[in-house]
Scaffold this active site. Structure first.
Site, PDB file in Angstrom:
ATOM      1  N   ARG A  29       0.828  -1.215   0.000  1.00  0.00           N
ATOM      2  CA  ARG A  29       0.000   0.000   0.000  1.00  0.00           C
ATOM      3  C   ARG A  29       0.861   1.263   0.000  1.00  0.00           C
ATOM      4  O   ARG A  29       0.468   2.290   0.574  1.00  0.00           O
ATOM      5  CB  ARG A  29      -0.952   0.028   1.199  1.00  0.00           C
ATOM      6  N   ARG A  33      -3.309   6.397   1.263  1.00  0.00           N
ATOM      7  CA  ARG A  33      -3.917   7.510   1.983  1.00  0.00           C
ATOM      8  C   ARG A  33      -2.974   8.227   2.941  1.00  0.00           C
ATOM      9  O   ARG A  33      -3.325   9.303   3.441  1.00  0.00           O
ATOM     10  CB  ARG A  33      -5.139   7.006   2.760  1.00  0.00           C
ATOM     11  N   ARG A  42      -7.247  11.571  -5.218  1.00  0.00           N
ATOM     12  CA  ARG A  42      -8.528  10.878  -5.014  1.00  0.00           C
ATOM     13  C   ARG A  42      -9.683  11.876  -4.994  1.00  0.00           C
ATOM     14  O   ARG A  42     -10.773  11.579  -5.513  1.00  0.00           O
ATOM     15  CB  ARG A  42      -8.496  10.065  -3.724  1.00  0.00           C
ATOM     16  N   ASP A  79      -7.233  -2.638  -6.697  1.00  0.00           N
ATOM     17  CA  ASP A  79      -7.839  -3.232  -5.510  1.00  0.00           C
ATOM     18  C   ASP A  79      -7.946  -4.729  -5.725  1.00  0.00           C
ATOM     19  O   ASP A  79      -8.086  -5.197  -6.871  1.00  0.00           O
ATOM     20  CB  ASP A  79      -9.229  -2.643  -5.259  1.00  0.00           C
ATOM     21  N   TYR A 155     -14.650 -12.129   0.936  1.00  0.00           N
ATOM     22  CA  TYR A 155     -15.436 -10.935   0.629  1.00  0.00           C
ATOM     23  C   TYR A 155     -16.697 -11.280  -0.167  1.00  0.00           C
ATOM     24  O   TYR A 155     -17.757 -10.675   0.029  1.00  0.00           O
ATOM     25  CB  TYR A 155     -14.591  -9.944  -0.168  1.00  0.00           C
TER      26      TYR A 155
END
Length: 368
Positions: A29, A33, A42, A79, A155
């Site tokens: 990652r 963020r 973003r 993702d 998921y």
């Protein structure tokens, strides 16, 4: 050649267990963020999927950490849930809640109808790979990736993230036949997806088995490891430029099963922070057929002061032990990384301290 020659191949050489001048480092990652420039991009994209599905935005954020830090690899910004999204499950990202599927897989009819998706539905990913590879201009290698069949299944059945995995484990224990059907389709889809990334320009590929560690012993081997094997057995071995493509497998919480994973058809095993690198090296990193190791500092170390970060880097490097330095042969090698993805709250300057410490200390270990 369709792409520029590679200027820094340290990461790839470490993946192939070849001697390197220093220990290469990249971060799971690393485009994300914790970087203010990512947050700004973003905002321009309007949403996470707006970011991930736009080739220009995906290229921009993939390269952002490389503008700040001398990292030894880039990883595609995407993702792990793009594959089930292409299967028609209806992926969305709710603010503060993470990913969610509108149509989870919970009954025989839904799982029986599941098919490997048309890879053209994921063309935006492959276009991003090619765009990023061109933008890198040979600076460092580009890593492509996917979630593992089991992690995707978690998921897909739960419909979102889970704290107890009750729905997916209930299906596993009550209808193992359906779970095997779901995992087989996932494995074939992941293999096709990674092969398309390789065709587009990915120079290494990584399988994230993020939730393999939630399984019981025995269940991990049957419902996660077996399907990771199935993916790896289908991956093509050469990239768009004719060079061999190393394969990385990371199972969070998988340290218990390292000996089982030694037989995987991959070159690199990623480790979380719960296992000592020296022990892992002894189990799977030595001898013919040994794996390169990737990891495994605790991401929360990055909240400490820079001098503590440097000390923890030293512990990880020392745990791995004396680096392989003979250029005439292969031997145990290490790719420095976190034991899981970087936190969004990480101070960017602390990442700079970590990368500098890895490079400096690992050179010193080699007498350079």
């Amino acid at each position: 050649m369709p792409f520029a020659p590679l200027k820094n191949d340290t990461f790839l050489r470490a993946c192939w267990r070849q001697a390197t001048d220093y220990t290469p480092v990249w971060l799971m990652r690393q485009a994300g963020r914790y970087l203010p420039e990512y947050v700004a991009t973003r905002a321009r994209a309007g949403s996470f999927m707006g970011l991930a599905t736009n080739v220009d935005f995906a290229t921009e954020v993939t390269l952002q950490p490389l503008a700040r830090y001398p990292l030894d690899a880039a990883i595609l910004f995407s993702d792990i849930l793009t594959v089930p999204d292409a299967m028609g499950l209806g992926l969305s990202f709710e603010a503060g809640e993470g990913p969610r599927f509108a149509r989870p897989m919970r009954d025989e009819a839904a799982i029986g109808a599941l098919e490997v998706p048309d890879m053209e539905k994921l063309r935006y990913v492959f276009d991003a790979v090619a765009s990023i590879r061109r933008a890198l201009d040979g600076r460092v290698p580009l890593i492509g990736f996917s979630g593992s069949p089991w992690t995707l299944a978690c998921y897909m059945v739960e419909g979102a993230g889970s704290s107890d995995y009750r729905l997916v484990k209930s299906l596993l224990y009550s209808r193992p036949d359906l779970m095997h059907r779901l995992l087989a389709v996932n494995a074939d889809a992941v293999a096709a997806y990674l092969n398309a990334q390789i065709d587009a320009g990915a120079q290494a590929v990584m399988i994230f088995d993020s939730w393999g560690g939630v399984l019981a012993d025995g269940m991990f081997q049957d419902f996660s490891l077996a399907y990771t094997h199935r993916v790896l057995s289908q991956l093509q071995r050469q990239g768009a430029d004719g060079q061999p493509v190393p394969r990385i497998v990371f199972t969070k919480g998988g340290g218990l099963w390292l000996e089982d994973m030694r037989g995987l058809g991959c070159e690199v095993l990623g480790l979380d922070w719960t296992i000592n690198l020296g022990r892992a090296r002894a189990l799977v990193g030595e001898g013919n057929g040994g794996k390169a190791l990737q990891g495994n500092i605790d991401p929360n170390v990055l909240f400490a002061a820079p001098e503590r970060i440097e000390a923890e880097v030293a512990k990880v490097l020392q745990a791995f032990g004396r680096p392989h330095t003979d250029p005439s042969t292969t031997g145990p090698t290490h790719v420095f990384n976190l034991g899981h993805g970087i936190s969004q709250f990480t101070p960017p300057d602390h990442v700079a301290a970590l990368v500098a410490a890895v490079h400096a200390q690992s050179r010193a270990l080699r007498g350079r």
